[in-house]
Structure formats: structure tokens, C-alpha cells
Scaffold this active site. Sequence first.
Site, PDB file in Angstrom:
ATOM      1  N   CYS A   7      12.155  37.153  33.640  1.00 23.00           N
ATOM      2  CA  CYS A   7      11.821  36.416  34.863  1.00 23.00           C
ATOM      3  C   CYS A   7      12.716  36.936  35.987  1.00 23.00           C
ATOM      4  O   CYS A   7      13.246  38.053  35.891  1.00 23.00           O
ATOM      5  CB  CYS A   7      11.920  34.906  34.665  1.00 23.00           C
ATOM      6  SG  CYS A   7      13.584  34.266  34.352  1.00 23.00           S
ATOM      7  N   ASN A  10      16.709  34.641  35.260  1.00 27.45           N
ATOM      8  CA  ASN A  10      17.124  34.456  33.857  1.00 27.45           C
ATOM      9  C   ASN A  10      17.929  33.163  33.671  1.00 27.45           C
ATOM     10  O   ASN A  10      18.815  33.098  32.830  1.00 27.45           O
ATOM     11  CB  ASN A  10      17.908  35.683  33.344  1.00 27.45           C
ATOM     12  CG  ASN A  10      18.083  35.725  31.827  1.00 27.45           C
ATOM     13  OD1 ASN A  10      19.091  36.188  31.333  1.00 27.45           O
ATOM     14  ND2 ASN A  10      17.115  35.251  31.077  1.00 27.45           N
ATOM     15  N   CYS A  12      15.869  29.990  34.300  1.00 19.12           N
ATOM     16  CA  CYS A  12      14.845  28.957  34.068  1.00 19.12           C
ATOM     17  C   CYS A  12      13.783  29.408  33.058  1.00 19.12           C
ATOM     18  O   CYS A  12      13.814  29.017  31.899  1.00 19.12           O
ATOM     19  CB  CYS A  12      14.163  28.567  35.388  1.00 19.12           C
ATOM     20  SG  CYS A  12      15.252  27.751  36.575  1.00 19.12           S
ATOM     21  N   ARG A  13      12.827  30.211  33.511  1.00 22.98           N
ATOM     22  CA  ARG A  13      11.633  30.464  32.699  1.00 22.98           C
ATOM     23  C   ARG A  13      11.889  31.322  31.470  1.00 22.98           C
ATOM     24  O   ARG A  13      11.463  30.975  30.366  1.00 22.98           O
ATOM     25  CB  ARG A  13      10.537  31.098  33.570  1.00 22.98           C
ATOM     26  CG  ARG A  13      10.027  30.158  34.638  1.00 22.98           C
ATOM     27  CD  ARG A  13       9.250  30.893  35.709  1.00 22.98           C
ATOM     28  NE  ARG A  13      10.105  31.825  36.448  1.00 22.98           N
ATOM     29  CZ  ARG A  13       9.671  32.679  37.344  1.00 22.98           C
ATOM     30  NH1 ARG A  13       8.376  32.749  37.610  1.00 22.98           N
ATOM     31  NH2 ARG A  13      10.510  33.469  37.989  1.00 22.98           N
ATOM     32  N   SER A  14      12.566  32.463  31.647  1.00 21.42           N
ATOM     33  CA  SER A  14      12.725  33.330  30.460  1.00 21.42           C
ATOM     34  C   SER A  14      13.711  32.766  29.433  1.00 21.42           C
ATOM     35  O   SER A  14      13.478  32.925  28.229  1.00 21.42           O
ATOM     36  CB  SER A  14      13.037  34.785  30.842  1.00 21.42           C
ATOM     37  OG  SER A  14      14.263  34.918  31.517  1.00 21.42           O
ATOM     38  N   ASP A 122       7.491  28.805  38.855  1.00 17.82           N
ATOM     39  CA  ASP A 122       8.946  28.907  38.961  1.00 17.82           C
ATOM     40  C   ASP A 122       9.498  27.557  39.411  1.00 17.82           C
ATOM     41  O   ASP A 122       9.275  27.130  40.544  1.00 17.82           O
ATOM     42  CB  ASP A 122       9.290  29.998  39.991  1.00 17.82           C
ATOM     43  CG  ASP A 122      10.788  30.241  40.061  1.00 17.82           C
ATOM     44  OD1 ASP A 122      11.552  29.403  39.521  1.00 17.82           O
ATOM     45  OD2 ASP A 122      11.193  31.251  40.646  1.00 17.82           O
TER      46      ASP A 122
HETATM   47  P1  4NP Z   1      13.813  31.965  36.992  1.00 15.91           P
HETATM   48  O1  4NP Z   1      13.991  31.021  38.262  1.00 15.91           O
HETATM   49  O2  4NP Z   1      13.382  33.313  37.506  1.00 15.91           O
HETATM   50  O3  4NP Z   1      12.751  31.287  36.223  1.00 15.91           O
HETATM   51  O4  4NP Z   1      15.157  31.994  36.291  1.00 15.91           O
HETATM   52  C1  4NP Z   1      14.785  31.338  39.381  1.00 15.91           C
HETATM   53  C2  4NP Z   1      16.150  31.252  39.283  1.00 15.91           C
HETATM   54  C3  4NP Z   1      16.942  31.535  40.381  1.00 15.91           C
HETATM   55  C4  4NP Z   1      16.344  31.910  41.576  1.00 15.91           C
HETATM   56  C5  4NP Z   1      14.971  32.006  41.660  1.00 15.91           C
HETATM   57  C6  4NP Z   1      14.182  31.727  40.559  1.00 15.91           C
HETATM   58  N1  4NP Z   1      17.161  32.166  42.699  1.00 15.91           N
HETATM   59  O5  4NP Z   1      16.601  32.495  43.771  1.00 15.91           O
HETATM   60  O6  4NP Z   1      18.385  32.077  42.604  1.00 15.91           O
END
Ligand code: 4NP
Length: 157
Positions: A7, A10, A12-14, A122
Site C-alpha cells: 500500500c 504500510n 493501514c491496508r497492507s 484508504d
Molecule cells: P496505507 O494508508 O497506505 O493504507 O498505510 C496511509 C497511511 C499513511 C498515509 C496515507 C495513507 N499518509 O499520507 O501518511
Amino acid sequence: MRVLFVCLGNICRSPLAEGLFRELLRKAGLSDRVEVDSAGTADYHQGAPPHPGIRRLAQEKGFSLDGQRARRLTLQDLEEADLIVAMDRSNREEVFALNPQVEPKVRLLLEFADTRELDVHDPYYTGDFTRTYRQVEAGCRGLLTHIRRQLSAEPSP
Ligand code: 4NP
């Protein structure tokens, strides 16, 4: 066999997909046949544990995210994985930008789910972890079926 979930951050989703898929493999008795890992295309949260909203979900559903720390995707990760599973189309583009040659082993998680949706939501900006969980669960269950088929098609040692 090595499966790598990708993702953006790294956190939340992955990490959720990694923890849930590992649990599904354990229940299916396939833990020793499949390695699972995750990484993000950005390094905003390098070294951080999964987001509290994701940790809460995992606790509620009864699986562990212990030891998971955010890290940035490397070229070596892409080389070593047998299957690279991107959470959304933008993550997939980032993977292709790093190494276009890995395209044949890259999939979107929701390709394995019975849905017309393509991108895992997300939750980082919306806080809607429930929606993300539903999608990740559907994708991981479909992925397990896919992997079972692949493993049973492999010639016996
Ligand atoms: P992820 O979510 O890609 O599912 O881990 C996010 C985590 C952090 C950010 C964006 C999406 N960020 O902009 O910091």
C-alpha cells in the site's frame, strides 16, 4: 511461495492484509507453504507499528499484528515475491514505476474478491476502517482460494 502486500504508508491496508492473510493461512494449515510480508511505496511512517484503528480491528477479530513495522518497498522485495498484491491502482502504478518487469506477478487485492470495486478504501483520511476491513477480508479469502489452487497444481516434491 512468497506473497507481498503493498500500500502507500504500510500502516493501514497492507499490514491489515498481512495479518489477516497470515491468520487465514494458519487456519488452512498452509503457514509453512506461504510466506507473507507487506511494504509501502512511501516511507512516511518508516518503523511505525500499524495504525491504532487497524490494531483495534485485529484485536476485535482475534488475529495478531505483533512485530509489524512500516517499511518502504524495495527492488529486492519485488524480485523475491512470487505474488505482489497492491491495495489500489495507484499503489500498482508505483510498483510498475519501480520495476515494470514485475507486471506479470502483480495483482490488485480486489481482483480476488467477488466485487466490481478495484481499490481498497484508504482509511487514513476518513477513519472508515470497517469499510476497509470488509474489502480486505473479501480479497484475502479469494486470494486463499487462488493460492490453494496454485499449490495443488504444483508437482509433488
Ligand atoms: P496505507 O494508508 O497506505 O493504507 O498505510 C496511509 C497511511 C499513511 C498515509 C496515507 C495513507 N499518509 O499520507 O501518511
